[in-house]
Design an enzyme around this catalytic site. Structure first.
Site, short mmCIF file in Angstrom:
data_model
loop_
_atom_site.label_atom_id
_atom_site.label_comp_id
_atom_site.label_asym_id
_atom_site.label_seq_id
_atom_site.Cartn_x
_atom_site.Cartn_y
_atom_site.Cartn_z
N ARG A 79 -1.14 9.02 9.20
CA ARG A 79 -1.51 7.81 9.23
C ARG A 79 -1.59 6.86 7.89
NH1 ARG A 79 -4.82 2.65 8.61
NH2 ARG A 79 -6.59 4.55 7.54
N HIS A 100 -9.13 9.20 2.71
CA HIS A 100 -9.27 8.45 1.25
C HIS A 100 -8.99 8.50 -0.22
CE1 HIS A 100 -8.45 4.59 0.31
NE2 HIS A 100 -7.79 4.21 0.67
N ARG A 154 -0.86 8.92 1.35
CA ARG A 154 -2.80 9.66 1.09
C ARG A 154 -2.65 10.61 1.14
NH1 ARG A 154 -5.66 4.93 4.07
NH2 ARG A 154 -5.15 3.33 3.24
N HIS A 190 -11.78 9.37 5.90
CA HIS A 190 -11.70 7.58 6.20
C HIS A 190 -11.13 7.51 7.21
CE1 HIS A 190 -10.42 3.58 4.76
NE2 HIS A 190 -8.91 4.04 5.41
N GLU A 250 0.88 -1.28 0.24
CA GLU A 250 -0.05 0.01 -0.17
C GLU A 250 0.80 1.53 0.08
OE1 GLU A 250 -3.63 -1.65 2.16
OE2 GLU A 250 -2.93 -0.62 3.15
P1 FAD Z 1 -14.44 0.64 15.53
O1 FAD Z 1 -14.26 -0.89 15.34
O2 FAD Z 1 -14.78 1.69 15.39
O3 FAD Z 1 -15.62 0.55 17.34
C1 FAD Z 1 -16.07 0.67 17.31
C2 FAD Z 1 -16.88 0.53 18.40
O4 FAD Z 1 -17.17 1.53 19.54
C3 FAD Z 1 -17.72 -0.42 18.13
O5 FAD Z 1 -18.65 -1.50 18.20
C4 FAD Z 1 -19.27 1.24 18.28
O6 FAD Z 1 -20.53 -0.01 18.16
C5 FAD Z 1 -19.14 1.15 19.44
N1 FAD Z 1 -19.33 2.36 20.04
C6 FAD Z 1 -18.98 3.77 18.89
N2 FAD Z 1 -19.44 5.05 20.63
C7 FAD Z 1 -20.08 4.12 21.02
C8 FAD Z 1 -21.04 4.82 21.87
N3 FAD Z 1 -21.35 5.76 22.63
N4 FAD Z 1 -21.64 4.14 22.66
C9 FAD Z 1 -21.90 2.22 23.35
N5 FAD Z 1 -20.70 1.45 22.13
C10 FAD Z 1 -20.01 3.29 21.16
N6 FAD Z 1 -7.12 0.29 8.78
C11 FAD Z 1 -6.26 -0.39 8.41
O7 FAD Z 1 -5.21 -0.98 9.38
N7 FAD Z 1 -6.53 -1.68 7.18
C12 FAD Z 1 -7.17 -1.50 6.81
O8 FAD Z 1 -7.66 -2.42 5.54
C13 FAD Z 1 -8.42 -0.83 6.96
N8 FAD Z 1 -9.23 -0.25 5.95
C14 FAD Z 1 -10.60 0.34 6.25
C15 FAD Z 1 -11.31 -0.30 5.34
C16 FAD Z 1 -12.67 1.18 6.15
C17 FAD Z 1 -13.88 1.54 4.73
C18 FAD Z 1 -12.61 2.06 6.42
C19 FAD Z 1 -14.09 2.87 7.29
C20 FAD Z 1 -11.84 2.14 7.68
C21 FAD Z 1 -10.37 0.73 7.67
N9 FAD Z 1 -9.23 1.56 8.71
C22 FAD Z 1 -8.40 0.27 7.83
C23 FAD Z 1 -9.66 1.94 9.96
C24 FAD Z 1 -9.76 0.89 10.90
O9 FAD Z 1 -10.68 -0.22 10.16
C25 FAD Z 1 -10.14 1.65 12.31
O10 FAD Z 1 -9.31 2.59 12.00
C26 FAD Z 1 -10.29 0.53 13.39
O11 FAD Z 1 -10.88 -0.57 12.69
C27 FAD Z 1 -11.26 1.29 14.82
O12 FAD Z 1 -11.19 -0.05 14.85
P2 FAD Z 1 -11.53 0.36 16.77
O13 FAD Z 1 -12.11 -1.53 17.91
O14 FAD Z 1 -10.76 1.51 17.13
O15 FAD Z 1 -13.19 1.21 17.02
C1 SIN Z 2 -7.29 0.41 2.21
O1 SIN Z 2 -7.49 -0.58 2.22
O2 SIN Z 2 -7.17 1.08 1.04
C2 SIN Z 2 -7.72 0.82 4.01
C3 SIN Z 2 -6.34 0.86 4.13
C4 SIN Z 2 -6.25 2.05 5.64
O3 SIN Z 2 -7.40 2.34 5.66
O4 SIN Z 2 -5.64 1.11 6.34
#
Ligand code: FAD
Ligand code: SIN
Length: 529
Positions: free
Chosen positions: A382, A239, A286, A347, A111
Site C-alpha cells: 500500500r 511500517h 515502505r 502496520h 510521504e
Molecule cells: P478500523 O478503523 O480499524 O475500524 C474497525 C472497526 O471494526 C472498529 O469499530 C472495530 O470495533 C470493529 N470490529 C472489528 N471486529 C469486530 C467484530 N468482531 N465485531 C464487531 N465489531 C468489530 N492510513 C492512512 O490512509 N493514513 C494514515 O495516516 C494512517 N495512519 C495510520 C496510523 C496507525 C497507527 C495505524 C494503525 C494505521 C494507519 N493507517 C493510516 C491505516 C488506517 O488507519 C486504516 O487502514 C483505516 O483506519 C481502517 O479503517 P477501517 O474503517 O477499515 O477499520
Molecule cells: C503514517 O503516518 O506514517 C502512516 C500513514 C499510513 O499508514 O498511510
C-alpha cells in the site's frame, strides 16, 4: 434478535462512511466490538492522499500507487479511488474535519512513494479528527443506531434459517451476524437484508504492530468461514518507524517526519544509510525502507536505528508534529534536539475479502469495505495514506450500490437463535493467553519482513496444532471476546501463511529468500474456501 435494513460491522472510517450514506433512506445498525473509536481510524497520523496540488495529476497518483504496489494493483480500482479522492476530502471538510491550511489552501504534506506533496492532514493526528467528525454525524442521525461492545462471532447465512429453506443460493446469502454483547455475556442475532463488513485489519497477528488491540482479522475470518474468497493475504505491511521503547510498544512515528526532511541514521556511526539502498533514500516505498532497516539491524546486531529531524528548526518540528513531540517528551525524548530510536512493526493488512468496485463479496447480501477488504487498490504494497482514502471511496460506493439494488434484496427469513445448550463455562482462560502469545511470536519470527520456505513451513505446522486446540476449546466452552478474537487470529494467520507459501516469487511486501526474483507477470493469490 434485532432487525434493521442494513447491518454494518465496524465503526471506523469505512463503516461510518457507508452508514451516513445509507441512512438517507434506510435504518442502519452499526456494531463495534469495543468503544466506537477504538479501531485504527482514530490512530491514523499522516493523513489522506488526494490530488489537490497544482502540477499534480491523477495519472501521477495512479502511477505512484502502482509502483508502490509492485504492479499487482487492479488499474480500474486505482483509477476509481484516485479520481474520487478530491470529492471524498470535500465531504469530510463539509462534516467539519479541520484540515490544516496554509495561505488559504489545504496544506499538503509528503510521504514515501509519493512524487508530489499530496497528503491532506490535521496536524499529526488526522484519524482522530476524522473519527470524531464521522461519529458526531452518526450520533446525530435518527436512522443510525450505534452499538459498541458487540462482538460479531459469525455471519448468519441461509444455513441458519429456521425454516430450513434457501433462496436458491444454497447456503450463501448473508442475513446479518451473531454477536456477543460483551456487557451482558449474551449472544444476539442481528438480522438485516444486507450486511457490510468494515472490521479493519489483522495487525495483531504479529507480536509488534502499530495497530490497536482489536485488529484481529475478524471480518476476514468470518467471511472466509461463510464461503467468501480471500486474496493477497501474504502482503502484510511493516511500517519502518515505530518507536523502540520497552514500555510503549506501538507508538507510530509518522512517515511525514521523513516527508518533512527526517533522516534514518545508524546509531553506531551516525551514517545516513538509506541512500545505499534506494535513490529515493528515506522516501522510498515502505517495503524498501522497512527491509533496509531490518537488514542493518540484523547485520550490525542493533536493537533499533535512529530517525532524526533535529537538524530542522525546533518551531517547525513542534508545529508539524505536536502530538508526537508531546508523547515523546513524556518518554524523555525531545525530537527537536535528539534522534528517535525506531524499529519496523506490522502496520497494515493489504489483503482481505475479495471485492469488486462496489465492495460486493462473493456472497449475496455481503459487502466488505476498508482494511478488511482486498479491492485491488494496494496490490503488493500500500502507498502511504491511500487506506483512509479507500475507506471513504468504498464506504460510499457500497452504500450507493445497496441503495440502488434495495428493491431486489429479499427480506430476511426466520433465523435460528444462537444455541449454547451444549457448552459450559471455561475454567482455563490461560489456554487463550498462551495460544495468543505463541501465535503472535512465531508469526513475527517466521512470517515477518523476510521469509523463507522453511520458516513458512514451521509456521504452518504450528498453526495446525493451535487450530485443533482452539477448535476443541471453541466447541466446548461459552464464547468470550478473547476466544472469538483468538479463533479469528488463527484463521487469519492460516490464510497469511497459505498465501505466502503459494507465492513462489518476491514482490512488494512479500520477500522470500528462497524465491528472490519477481515473475514478469503479476498474479493475485486468491484462496477459495
Ligand atoms: P478500523 O478503523 O480499524 O475500524 C474497525 C472497526 O471494526 C472498529 O469499530 C472495530 O470495533 C470493529 N470490529 C472489528 N471486529 C469486530 C467484530 N468482531 N465485531 C464487531 N465489531 C468489530 N492510513 C492512512 O490512509 N493514513 C494514515 O495516516 C494512517 N495512519 C495510520 C496510523 C496507525 C497507527 C495505524 C494503525 C494505521 C494507519 N493507517 C493510516 C491505516 C488506517 O488507519 C486504516 O487502514 C483505516 O483506519 C481502517 O479503517 P477501517 O474503517 O477499515 O477499520
Ligand atoms: C503514517 O503516518 O506514517 C502512516 C500513514 C499510513 O499508514 O498511510
Amino acid at each position: 434478535m434485532t432487525d434493521h435494513d442494513v447491518l454494518i460491522v465496524g465503526s471506523g472510517a469505512a463503516g461510518l462512511t457507508a452508514a451516513l450514506v445509507l441512512a438517507e433512506r434506510l435504518k442502519v445498525l452499526v456494531l463495534a466490538k469495543g468503544a466506537l473509536d477504538a479501531g485504527s481510524t482514530a490512530w491514523a497520523q499522516g493523513g489522506i492522499a488526494a490530488v489537490l496540488d497544482q502540477g499534480d495529476t491523477f495519472e501521477d497518483h495512479i502511477r505512484d500507487t502502482m509502483v508502490a504496489g509492485g504492479g499487482l494493483n487492479r488499474r480500474e480500482t486505482v483509477e476509481f479511488v484516485v479520481e474520487h479522492a478530491p470529492e471524498a476530502i470535500g465531504r469530510l471538510a463539509a462534516l467539519g474535519v479541520p484540515f490544516n491550511e496554509e495561505a488559504g489552501a489545504l496544506h499538503l504534506t509528503r510521504e514515501g512513494g509519493h512524487s508530489h506533496r499530496r497528503i491532506v492532514h490535521v496536524d499529526d493526528a488526522t484519524g482522530f479528527a476524522v473519527q470524531e467528525a464521522l461519529l458526531k454525524a452518526a450520533h446525530a442521525h435518527p436512522n443510525i443506531t450505534l452499538r459498541p461492545h458487540s462482538v460479531a462471532i459469525d455471519l448468519v447465512t441461509d444455513r441458519h434459517r429456521a425454516d430450513g429453506g434457501d433462496d436458491g443460493a444454497a447456503g450463501r446469502r448473508v442475513w446479518g451476524v451473531y454477536a456477543l454483547d460483551a456487557t451482558t455475556g449474551r449472544v444476539e442475532c442481528h438480522v438485516a437484508r444486507s450486511t457490510i463488513l468494515a472490521t479493519g485489519g489483522a495487525g495483531r497477528t504479529y507480536l509488534f504492530s502499530t495497530a490497536p488491540r482489536g485488529a484481529t482479522g475478524d471480518g476476514i475470518a468470518m467471511a472466509w468461514r461463510a464461503g467468501a474468497r480471500v486474496s493477497n493475504m501474504e502482503f502484510m505491511q511493516f511500517h519502518p518507524t515505530c518507536l523502540y521503547n520497552l514500555e510503549v510498544k506501538n507508538l507510530l512515528i509518522t512517515e511525514a517526519v521523513r516527508g518533512e526532511g527526517g533522516h534514518l541514521l545508524l546509531p553506531t556511526t551516525g551514517e545516513r544509510f538509506m541512500p545505499r539502498f534506494d535513490v529515493r533514500a528515506e522516501l522510498a516505498p515502505r517495503d524498501i525502507v522497512a527491509r533496509a532497516i531490518d537488514h542493518e539491524i540484523k547485520r550490525l546486531g542493533l536493537d533499533y536505528v535512529h530517525l532524526d529531524i533535529s537538524h530542522k528548526d525546533p518551531e517547525f518540528v513542534r508545529a508539524h508534529f505536536p502530538n508526537i513531540h508531546e508523547r515523546l517528551l513524556a518518554l524523555g525524548i525531545d525530537m527537536t534536539r535528539q534522534p528517535i530510536p525506531v524499529v519496523p512493526a506490522q502496520h497494515y493488512t493489504c489483503g482481505g475479502v475479495l471485492v469488486d468496485l462496489a465492495g460486493r463479496t462473493d456472497l449475496p447480501g455481503l459487502y466488505a469495505v476498508g482494511e478488511c477488504s482486498e479491492s485491488g487498490l494496494h496490490g503488493a504494497n500500500r502507498l502511504a495514506s491511500n487506506s483512509l482514502l479507500e475507506c471513504f471511496v468504498f464506504g460510499d460506493a457500497s452504500a450507493r450500490d445497496i441503495l440502488a439494488l434495495w428493491d431486489d434484496f429479499p427480506p430476511p427469513p426466520p433465523i435460528r437463535p444462537w444455541d449454547e445448550s451444549r457448552v459450559g463455562s471455561s475454567d482455563e482462560e490461560v489456554v487463550i493467553k498462551q495460544n495468543w502469545t505463541e501465535l503472535r511470536r512465531f508469526m513475527w519470527n517466521y512470517v515477518g519482513i523476510v521469509r523463507t520456505n522453511k520458516r513458512l513451513e514451521r509456521a504452518a505446522h504450528r498453526i495446525t496444532l493451535l487450530k485443533n486446540e482452539v477448535h476443541e476449546y471453541y466447541s466446548h466452552f461459552r464464547v468470550t471476546a478473547d476466544l472469538i478474537e483468538l479463533r479469528n487470529l488463527l484463521q487469519t494467520a492460516d490464510l497469511i501463511v497459505k498465501s505466502a507459501r503459494a507465492r513462489r516469487e518476491s514482490r512488494g511486501l512479500h520477500f522470500n529468500q528462497d524465491y528472490p526474483a519477481t515473475h514478469p507477470a503479476a498474479r493475485d493469490t486468491i484462496l477459495v474456501p
